[in-house]
Design a protein around this motif. Sequence first.
Motif, PDB file in Angstrom:
ATOM      1  N   SER A  38     -70.290  20.179 -23.996  1.00  0.00           N
ATOM      2  CA  SER A  38     -69.705  18.592 -24.902  1.00  0.00           C
ATOM      3  C   SER A  38     -68.406  19.430 -25.853  1.00  0.00           C
ATOM      4  O   SER A  38     -67.217  18.379 -25.077  1.00  0.00           O
ATOM      5  CB  SER A  38     -70.218  18.089 -25.846  1.00  0.00           C
ATOM      6  N   TRP A  39     -68.447  19.405 -26.850  1.00  0.00           N
ATOM      7  CA  TRP A  39     -66.955  19.734 -26.976  1.00  0.00           C
ATOM      8  C   TRP A  39     -66.238  20.821 -26.485  1.00  0.00           C
ATOM      9  O   TRP A  39     -65.108  20.513 -26.495  1.00  0.00           O
ATOM     10  CB  TRP A  39     -67.590  20.766 -28.452  1.00  0.00           C
ATOM     11  N   HIS A  40     -66.505  22.060 -25.920  1.00  0.00           N
ATOM     12  CA  HIS A  40     -65.714  22.863 -25.021  1.00  0.00           C
ATOM     13  C   HIS A  40     -64.866  21.594 -23.672  1.00  0.00           C
ATOM     14  O   HIS A  40     -64.111  21.404 -23.582  1.00  0.00           O
ATOM     15  CB  HIS A  40     -66.208  23.598 -24.151  1.00  0.00           C
ATOM     16  N   HIS A  41     -65.883  20.498 -23.649  1.00  0.00           N
ATOM     17  CA  HIS A  41     -65.284  19.747 -21.963  1.00  0.00           C
ATOM     18  C   HIS A  41     -64.251  18.787 -22.509  1.00  0.00           C
ATOM     19  O   HIS A  41     -63.609  18.633 -22.640  1.00  0.00           O
ATOM     20  CB  HIS A  41     -66.105  18.394 -21.452  1.00  0.00           C
ATOM     21  N   TRP A  42     -64.387  18.226 -23.748  1.00  0.00           N
ATOM     22  CA  TRP A  42     -63.323  17.210 -24.057  1.00  0.00           C
ATOM     23  C   TRP A  42     -61.909  17.995 -24.946  1.00  0.00           C
ATOM     24  O   TRP A  42     -61.320  17.516 -25.360  1.00  0.00           O
ATOM     25  CB  TRP A  42     -64.108  16.260 -25.324  1.00  0.00           C
ATOM     26  N   CYS A  43     -62.829  18.953 -25.839  1.00  0.00           N
ATOM     27  CA  CYS A  43     -60.644  20.023 -25.706  1.00  0.00           C
ATOM     28  C   CYS A  43     -60.388  20.037 -24.843  1.00  0.00           C
ATOM     29  O   CYS A  43     -58.879  19.780 -24.869  1.00  0.00           O
ATOM     30  CB  CYS A  43     -61.851  21.381 -26.634  1.00  0.00           C
ATOM     31  N   ARG A  44     -60.546  20.412 -23.530  1.00  0.00           N
ATOM     32  CA  ARG A  44     -59.636  20.991 -22.523  1.00  0.00           C
ATOM     33  C   ARG A  44     -59.681  19.166 -21.615  1.00  0.00           C
ATOM     34  O   ARG A  44     -58.236  19.200 -21.757  1.00  0.00           O
ATOM     35  CB  ARG A  44     -60.304  21.295 -21.660  1.00  0.00           C
ATOM     36  N   GLU A  45     -60.315  18.335 -21.527  1.00  0.00           N
ATOM     37  CA  GLU A  45     -59.747  17.154 -21.305  1.00  0.00           C
ATOM     38  C   GLU A  45     -59.102  15.755 -21.710  1.00  0.00           C
ATOM     39  O   GLU A  45     -58.313  15.319 -21.194  1.00  0.00           O
ATOM     40  CB  GLU A  45     -61.272  16.435 -20.622  1.00  0.00           C
ATOM     41  N   ALA A  46     -58.912  16.851 -23.094  1.00  0.00           N
ATOM     42  CA  ALA A  46     -58.144  15.371 -24.189  1.00  0.00           C
ATOM     43  C   ALA A  46     -56.846  15.665 -24.576  1.00  0.00           C
ATOM     44  O   ALA A  46     -56.926  16.123 -26.148  1.00  0.00           O
ATOM     45  CB  ALA A  46     -59.334  14.692 -24.992  1.00  0.00           C
ATOM     46  N   ALA A  47     -56.989  17.294 -24.232  1.00  0.00           N
ATOM     47  CA  ALA A  47     -56.367  18.213 -24.996  1.00  0.00           C
ATOM     48  C   ALA A  47     -54.268  17.521 -25.048  1.00  0.00           C
ATOM     49  O   ALA A  47     -53.886  16.794 -24.022  1.00  0.00           O
ATOM     50  CB  ALA A  47     -55.056  19.288 -23.543  1.00  0.00           C
ATOM     51  N   GLY A  48     -53.788  17.529 -25.836  1.00  0.00           N
ATOM     52  CA  GLY A  48     -53.099  17.053 -26.581  1.00  0.00           C
ATOM     53  C   GLY A  48     -52.913  16.258 -27.119  1.00  0.00           C
ATOM     54  O   GLY A  48     -51.667  15.114 -27.570  1.00  0.00           O
ATOM     55  N   GLN A  49     -54.185  15.646 -27.688  1.00  0.00           N
ATOM     56  CA  GLN A  49     -54.664  13.834 -27.774  1.00  0.00           C
ATOM     57  C   GLN A  49     -54.467  13.600 -28.850  1.00  0.00           C
ATOM     58  O   GLN A  49     -55.330  14.399 -29.786  1.00  0.00           O
ATOM     59  CB  GLN A  49     -55.537  13.135 -26.487  1.00  0.00           C
ATOM     60  N   ARG A  50     -55.384  12.593 -29.280  1.00  0.00           N
ATOM     61  CA  ARG A  50     -55.928  12.089 -30.661  1.00  0.00           C
ATOM     62  C   ARG A  50     -57.952  11.766 -30.316  1.00  0.00           C
ATOM     63  O   ARG A  50     -57.263  10.736 -29.615  1.00  0.00           O
ATOM     64  CB  ARG A  50     -55.219  11.237 -31.824  1.00  0.00           C
ATOM     65  N   VAL A  51     -58.411  12.279 -30.959  1.00  0.00           N
ATOM     66  CA  VAL A  51     -59.258  11.482 -30.380  1.00  0.00           C
ATOM     67  C   VAL A  51     -60.570  11.280 -31.669  1.00  0.00           C
ATOM     68  O   VAL A  51     -60.745  12.008 -32.124  1.00  0.00           O
ATOM     69  CB  VAL A  51     -60.973  12.812 -29.281  1.00  0.00           C
ATOM     70  N   LEU A  52     -61.188   9.889 -31.150  1.00  0.00           N
ATOM     71  CA  LEU A  52     -62.271  10.465 -32.241  1.00  0.00           C
ATOM     72  C   LEU A  52     -63.902  10.166 -31.590  1.00  0.00           C
ATOM     73  O   LEU A  52     -64.513   9.387 -30.308  1.00  0.00           O
ATOM     74  CB  LEU A  52     -62.501   8.602 -32.977  1.00  0.00           C
ATOM     75  N   VAL A  53     -64.907  10.921 -31.786  1.00  0.00           N
ATOM     76  CA  VAL A  53     -66.503  11.085 -31.436  1.00  0.00           C
ATOM     77  C   VAL A  53     -67.117  10.393 -32.863  1.00  0.00           C
ATOM     78  O   VAL A  53     -67.077  11.013 -33.921  1.00  0.00           O
ATOM     79  CB  VAL A  53     -66.412  12.492 -31.336  1.00  0.00           C
ATOM     80  N   VAL A  54     -67.985   9.589 -32.640  1.00  0.00           N
ATOM     81  CA  VAL A  54     -68.451   9.310 -33.243  1.00  0.00           C
ATOM     82  C   VAL A  54     -70.311   8.942 -32.381  1.00  0.00           C
ATOM     83  O   VAL A  54     -70.660   8.779 -31.177  1.00  0.00           O
ATOM     84  CB  VAL A  54     -68.256   7.486 -32.839  1.00  0.00           C
ATOM     85  N   CYS A  55     -70.978  10.328 -33.370  1.00  0.00           N
ATOM     86  CA  CYS A  55     -72.280  10.739 -32.857  1.00  0.00           C
ATOM     87  C   CYS A  55     -73.035  11.247 -34.154  1.00  0.00           C
ATOM     88  O   CYS A  55     -73.011  10.486 -35.400  1.00  0.00           O
ATOM     89  CB  CYS A  55     -71.575  12.052 -32.465  1.00  0.00           C
ATOM     90  N   HIS A  56     -73.518  11.951 -34.656  1.00  0.00           N
ATOM     91  CA  HIS A  56     -74.666  11.918 -34.800  1.00  0.00           C
ATOM     92  C   HIS A  56     -74.733  13.387 -36.468  1.00  0.00           C
ATOM     93  O   HIS A  56     -74.025  14.090 -35.954  1.00  0.00           O
ATOM     94  CB  HIS A  56     -76.182  12.117 -34.709  1.00  0.00           C
ATOM     95  N   GLY A  57     -75.100  13.532 -37.066  1.00  0.00           N
ATOM     96  CA  GLY A  57     -75.680  14.527 -37.792  1.00  0.00           C
ATOM     97  C   GLY A  57     -75.732  15.727 -37.348  1.00  0.00           C
ATOM     98  O   GLY A  57     -75.208  16.812 -38.035  1.00  0.00           O
ATOM     99  N   GLY A  58     -76.794  15.178 -36.825  1.00  0.00           N
ATOM    100  CA  GLY A  58     -77.190  16.748 -36.448  1.00  0.00           C
ATOM    101  C   GLY A  58     -75.556  17.840 -35.306  1.00  0.00           C
ATOM    102  O   GLY A  58     -75.417  18.574 -35.153  1.00  0.00           O
ATOM    103  N   VAL A  59     -75.631  16.976 -34.534  1.00  0.00           N
ATOM    104  CA  VAL A  59     -74.405  17.092 -33.375  1.00  0.00           C
ATOM    105  C   VAL A  59     -73.197  17.761 -34.446  1.00  0.00           C
ATOM    106  O   VAL A  59     -72.475  18.412 -33.688  1.00  0.00           O
ATOM    107  CB  VAL A  59     -73.787  15.407 -32.398  1.00  0.00           C
ATOM    108  N   ILE A  60     -72.285  17.084 -35.518  1.00  0.00           N
ATOM    109  CA  ILE A  60     -71.143  17.317 -36.534  1.00  0.00           C
ATOM    110  C   ILE A  60     -71.880  18.830 -36.335  1.00  0.00           C
ATOM    111  O   ILE A  60     -70.571  19.859 -37.264  1.00  0.00           O
ATOM    112  CB  ILE A  60     -71.273  16.399 -37.519  1.00  0.00           C
ATOM    113  N   ARG A  61     -72.915  18.800 -37.685  1.00  0.00           N
ATOM    114  CA  ARG A  61     -73.510  20.341 -36.885  1.00  0.00           C
ATOM    115  C   ARG A  61     -73.487  21.764 -36.597  1.00  0.00           C
ATOM    116  O   ARG A  61     -72.637  22.697 -36.545  1.00  0.00           O
ATOM    117  CB  ARG A  61     -74.517  20.452 -37.874  1.00  0.00           C
ATOM    118  N   MET A  62     -73.319  20.335 -35.515  1.00  0.00           N
ATOM    119  CA  MET A  62     -73.222  22.121 -34.498  1.00  0.00           C
ATOM    120  C   MET A  62     -71.866  22.485 -34.004  1.00  0.00           C
ATOM    121  O   MET A  62     -71.547  23.189 -33.620  1.00  0.00           O
ATOM    122  CB  MET A  62     -73.944  21.379 -33.133  1.00  0.00           C
TER     123      MET A  62
END
Length: 201
Positions: free
Chosen positions: A132-156
């Motif tokens: 997911s992380w690599h997908h959004w780094c590519r898909e949203a390149a050059g943008q400002r993105v807010l990701v709403v998620c979980h403690g474990g996801v943020i740790r990963m």
Amino acid sequence: MKNSTTTIDLIRHGEPAGGPMFRGSQDDPLSDLGWQQMRSAISDTEEWDLVVTSPLLRCHRFAEQLATNRQLPLERDERLREISFGAWEGMTADAIQADAPEALNRFWSDPVAYPPPGGETMDEFHARVRDSWHHWCREAAGQRVLVVCHGGVIRMILAEVMGIPLNRSFSALAVPYACRSRVRIDQSEHGIFSSLLSHGG
């Protein structure tokens, strides 16, 4: 290669209804306090181009409200679900300790070697969050993105950005409710460089 700078803000959901427990995939909504925590963590002056969210209620409902109010595109990503805790789902830490002494300590000290019984392995969890992380780094390149998620996801994600070994990923970082982290991704002819700009604010 086109030069770009991408800013991704990660925010953990606020307190869920039902109190502290290992809820993983258990789909509880935010408590009233959880809503207050999320609203307090986001200022009116901040700007994003895109909101991405876990599909679970404690993330999605706030993300949907924010995106609607600010007329932003919203994307739900199943890969951003919290780790499945298997037999521990819905149990408190005290209950786990009473049922299986030291099991929780082993998990926190080395979640790779000691996954929750019947739960998702750390390798599986890391792989889907990394995708997911690599997908959004590519898909949203050059943008400002807010990701709403979980403690474990943020740790990963931060383990990926900072090179933290998976067996230290859960104990190396505190991620309280409504905790925010900011990552910058710079892409240039020299390659792609990711850096953690802030954590905990």
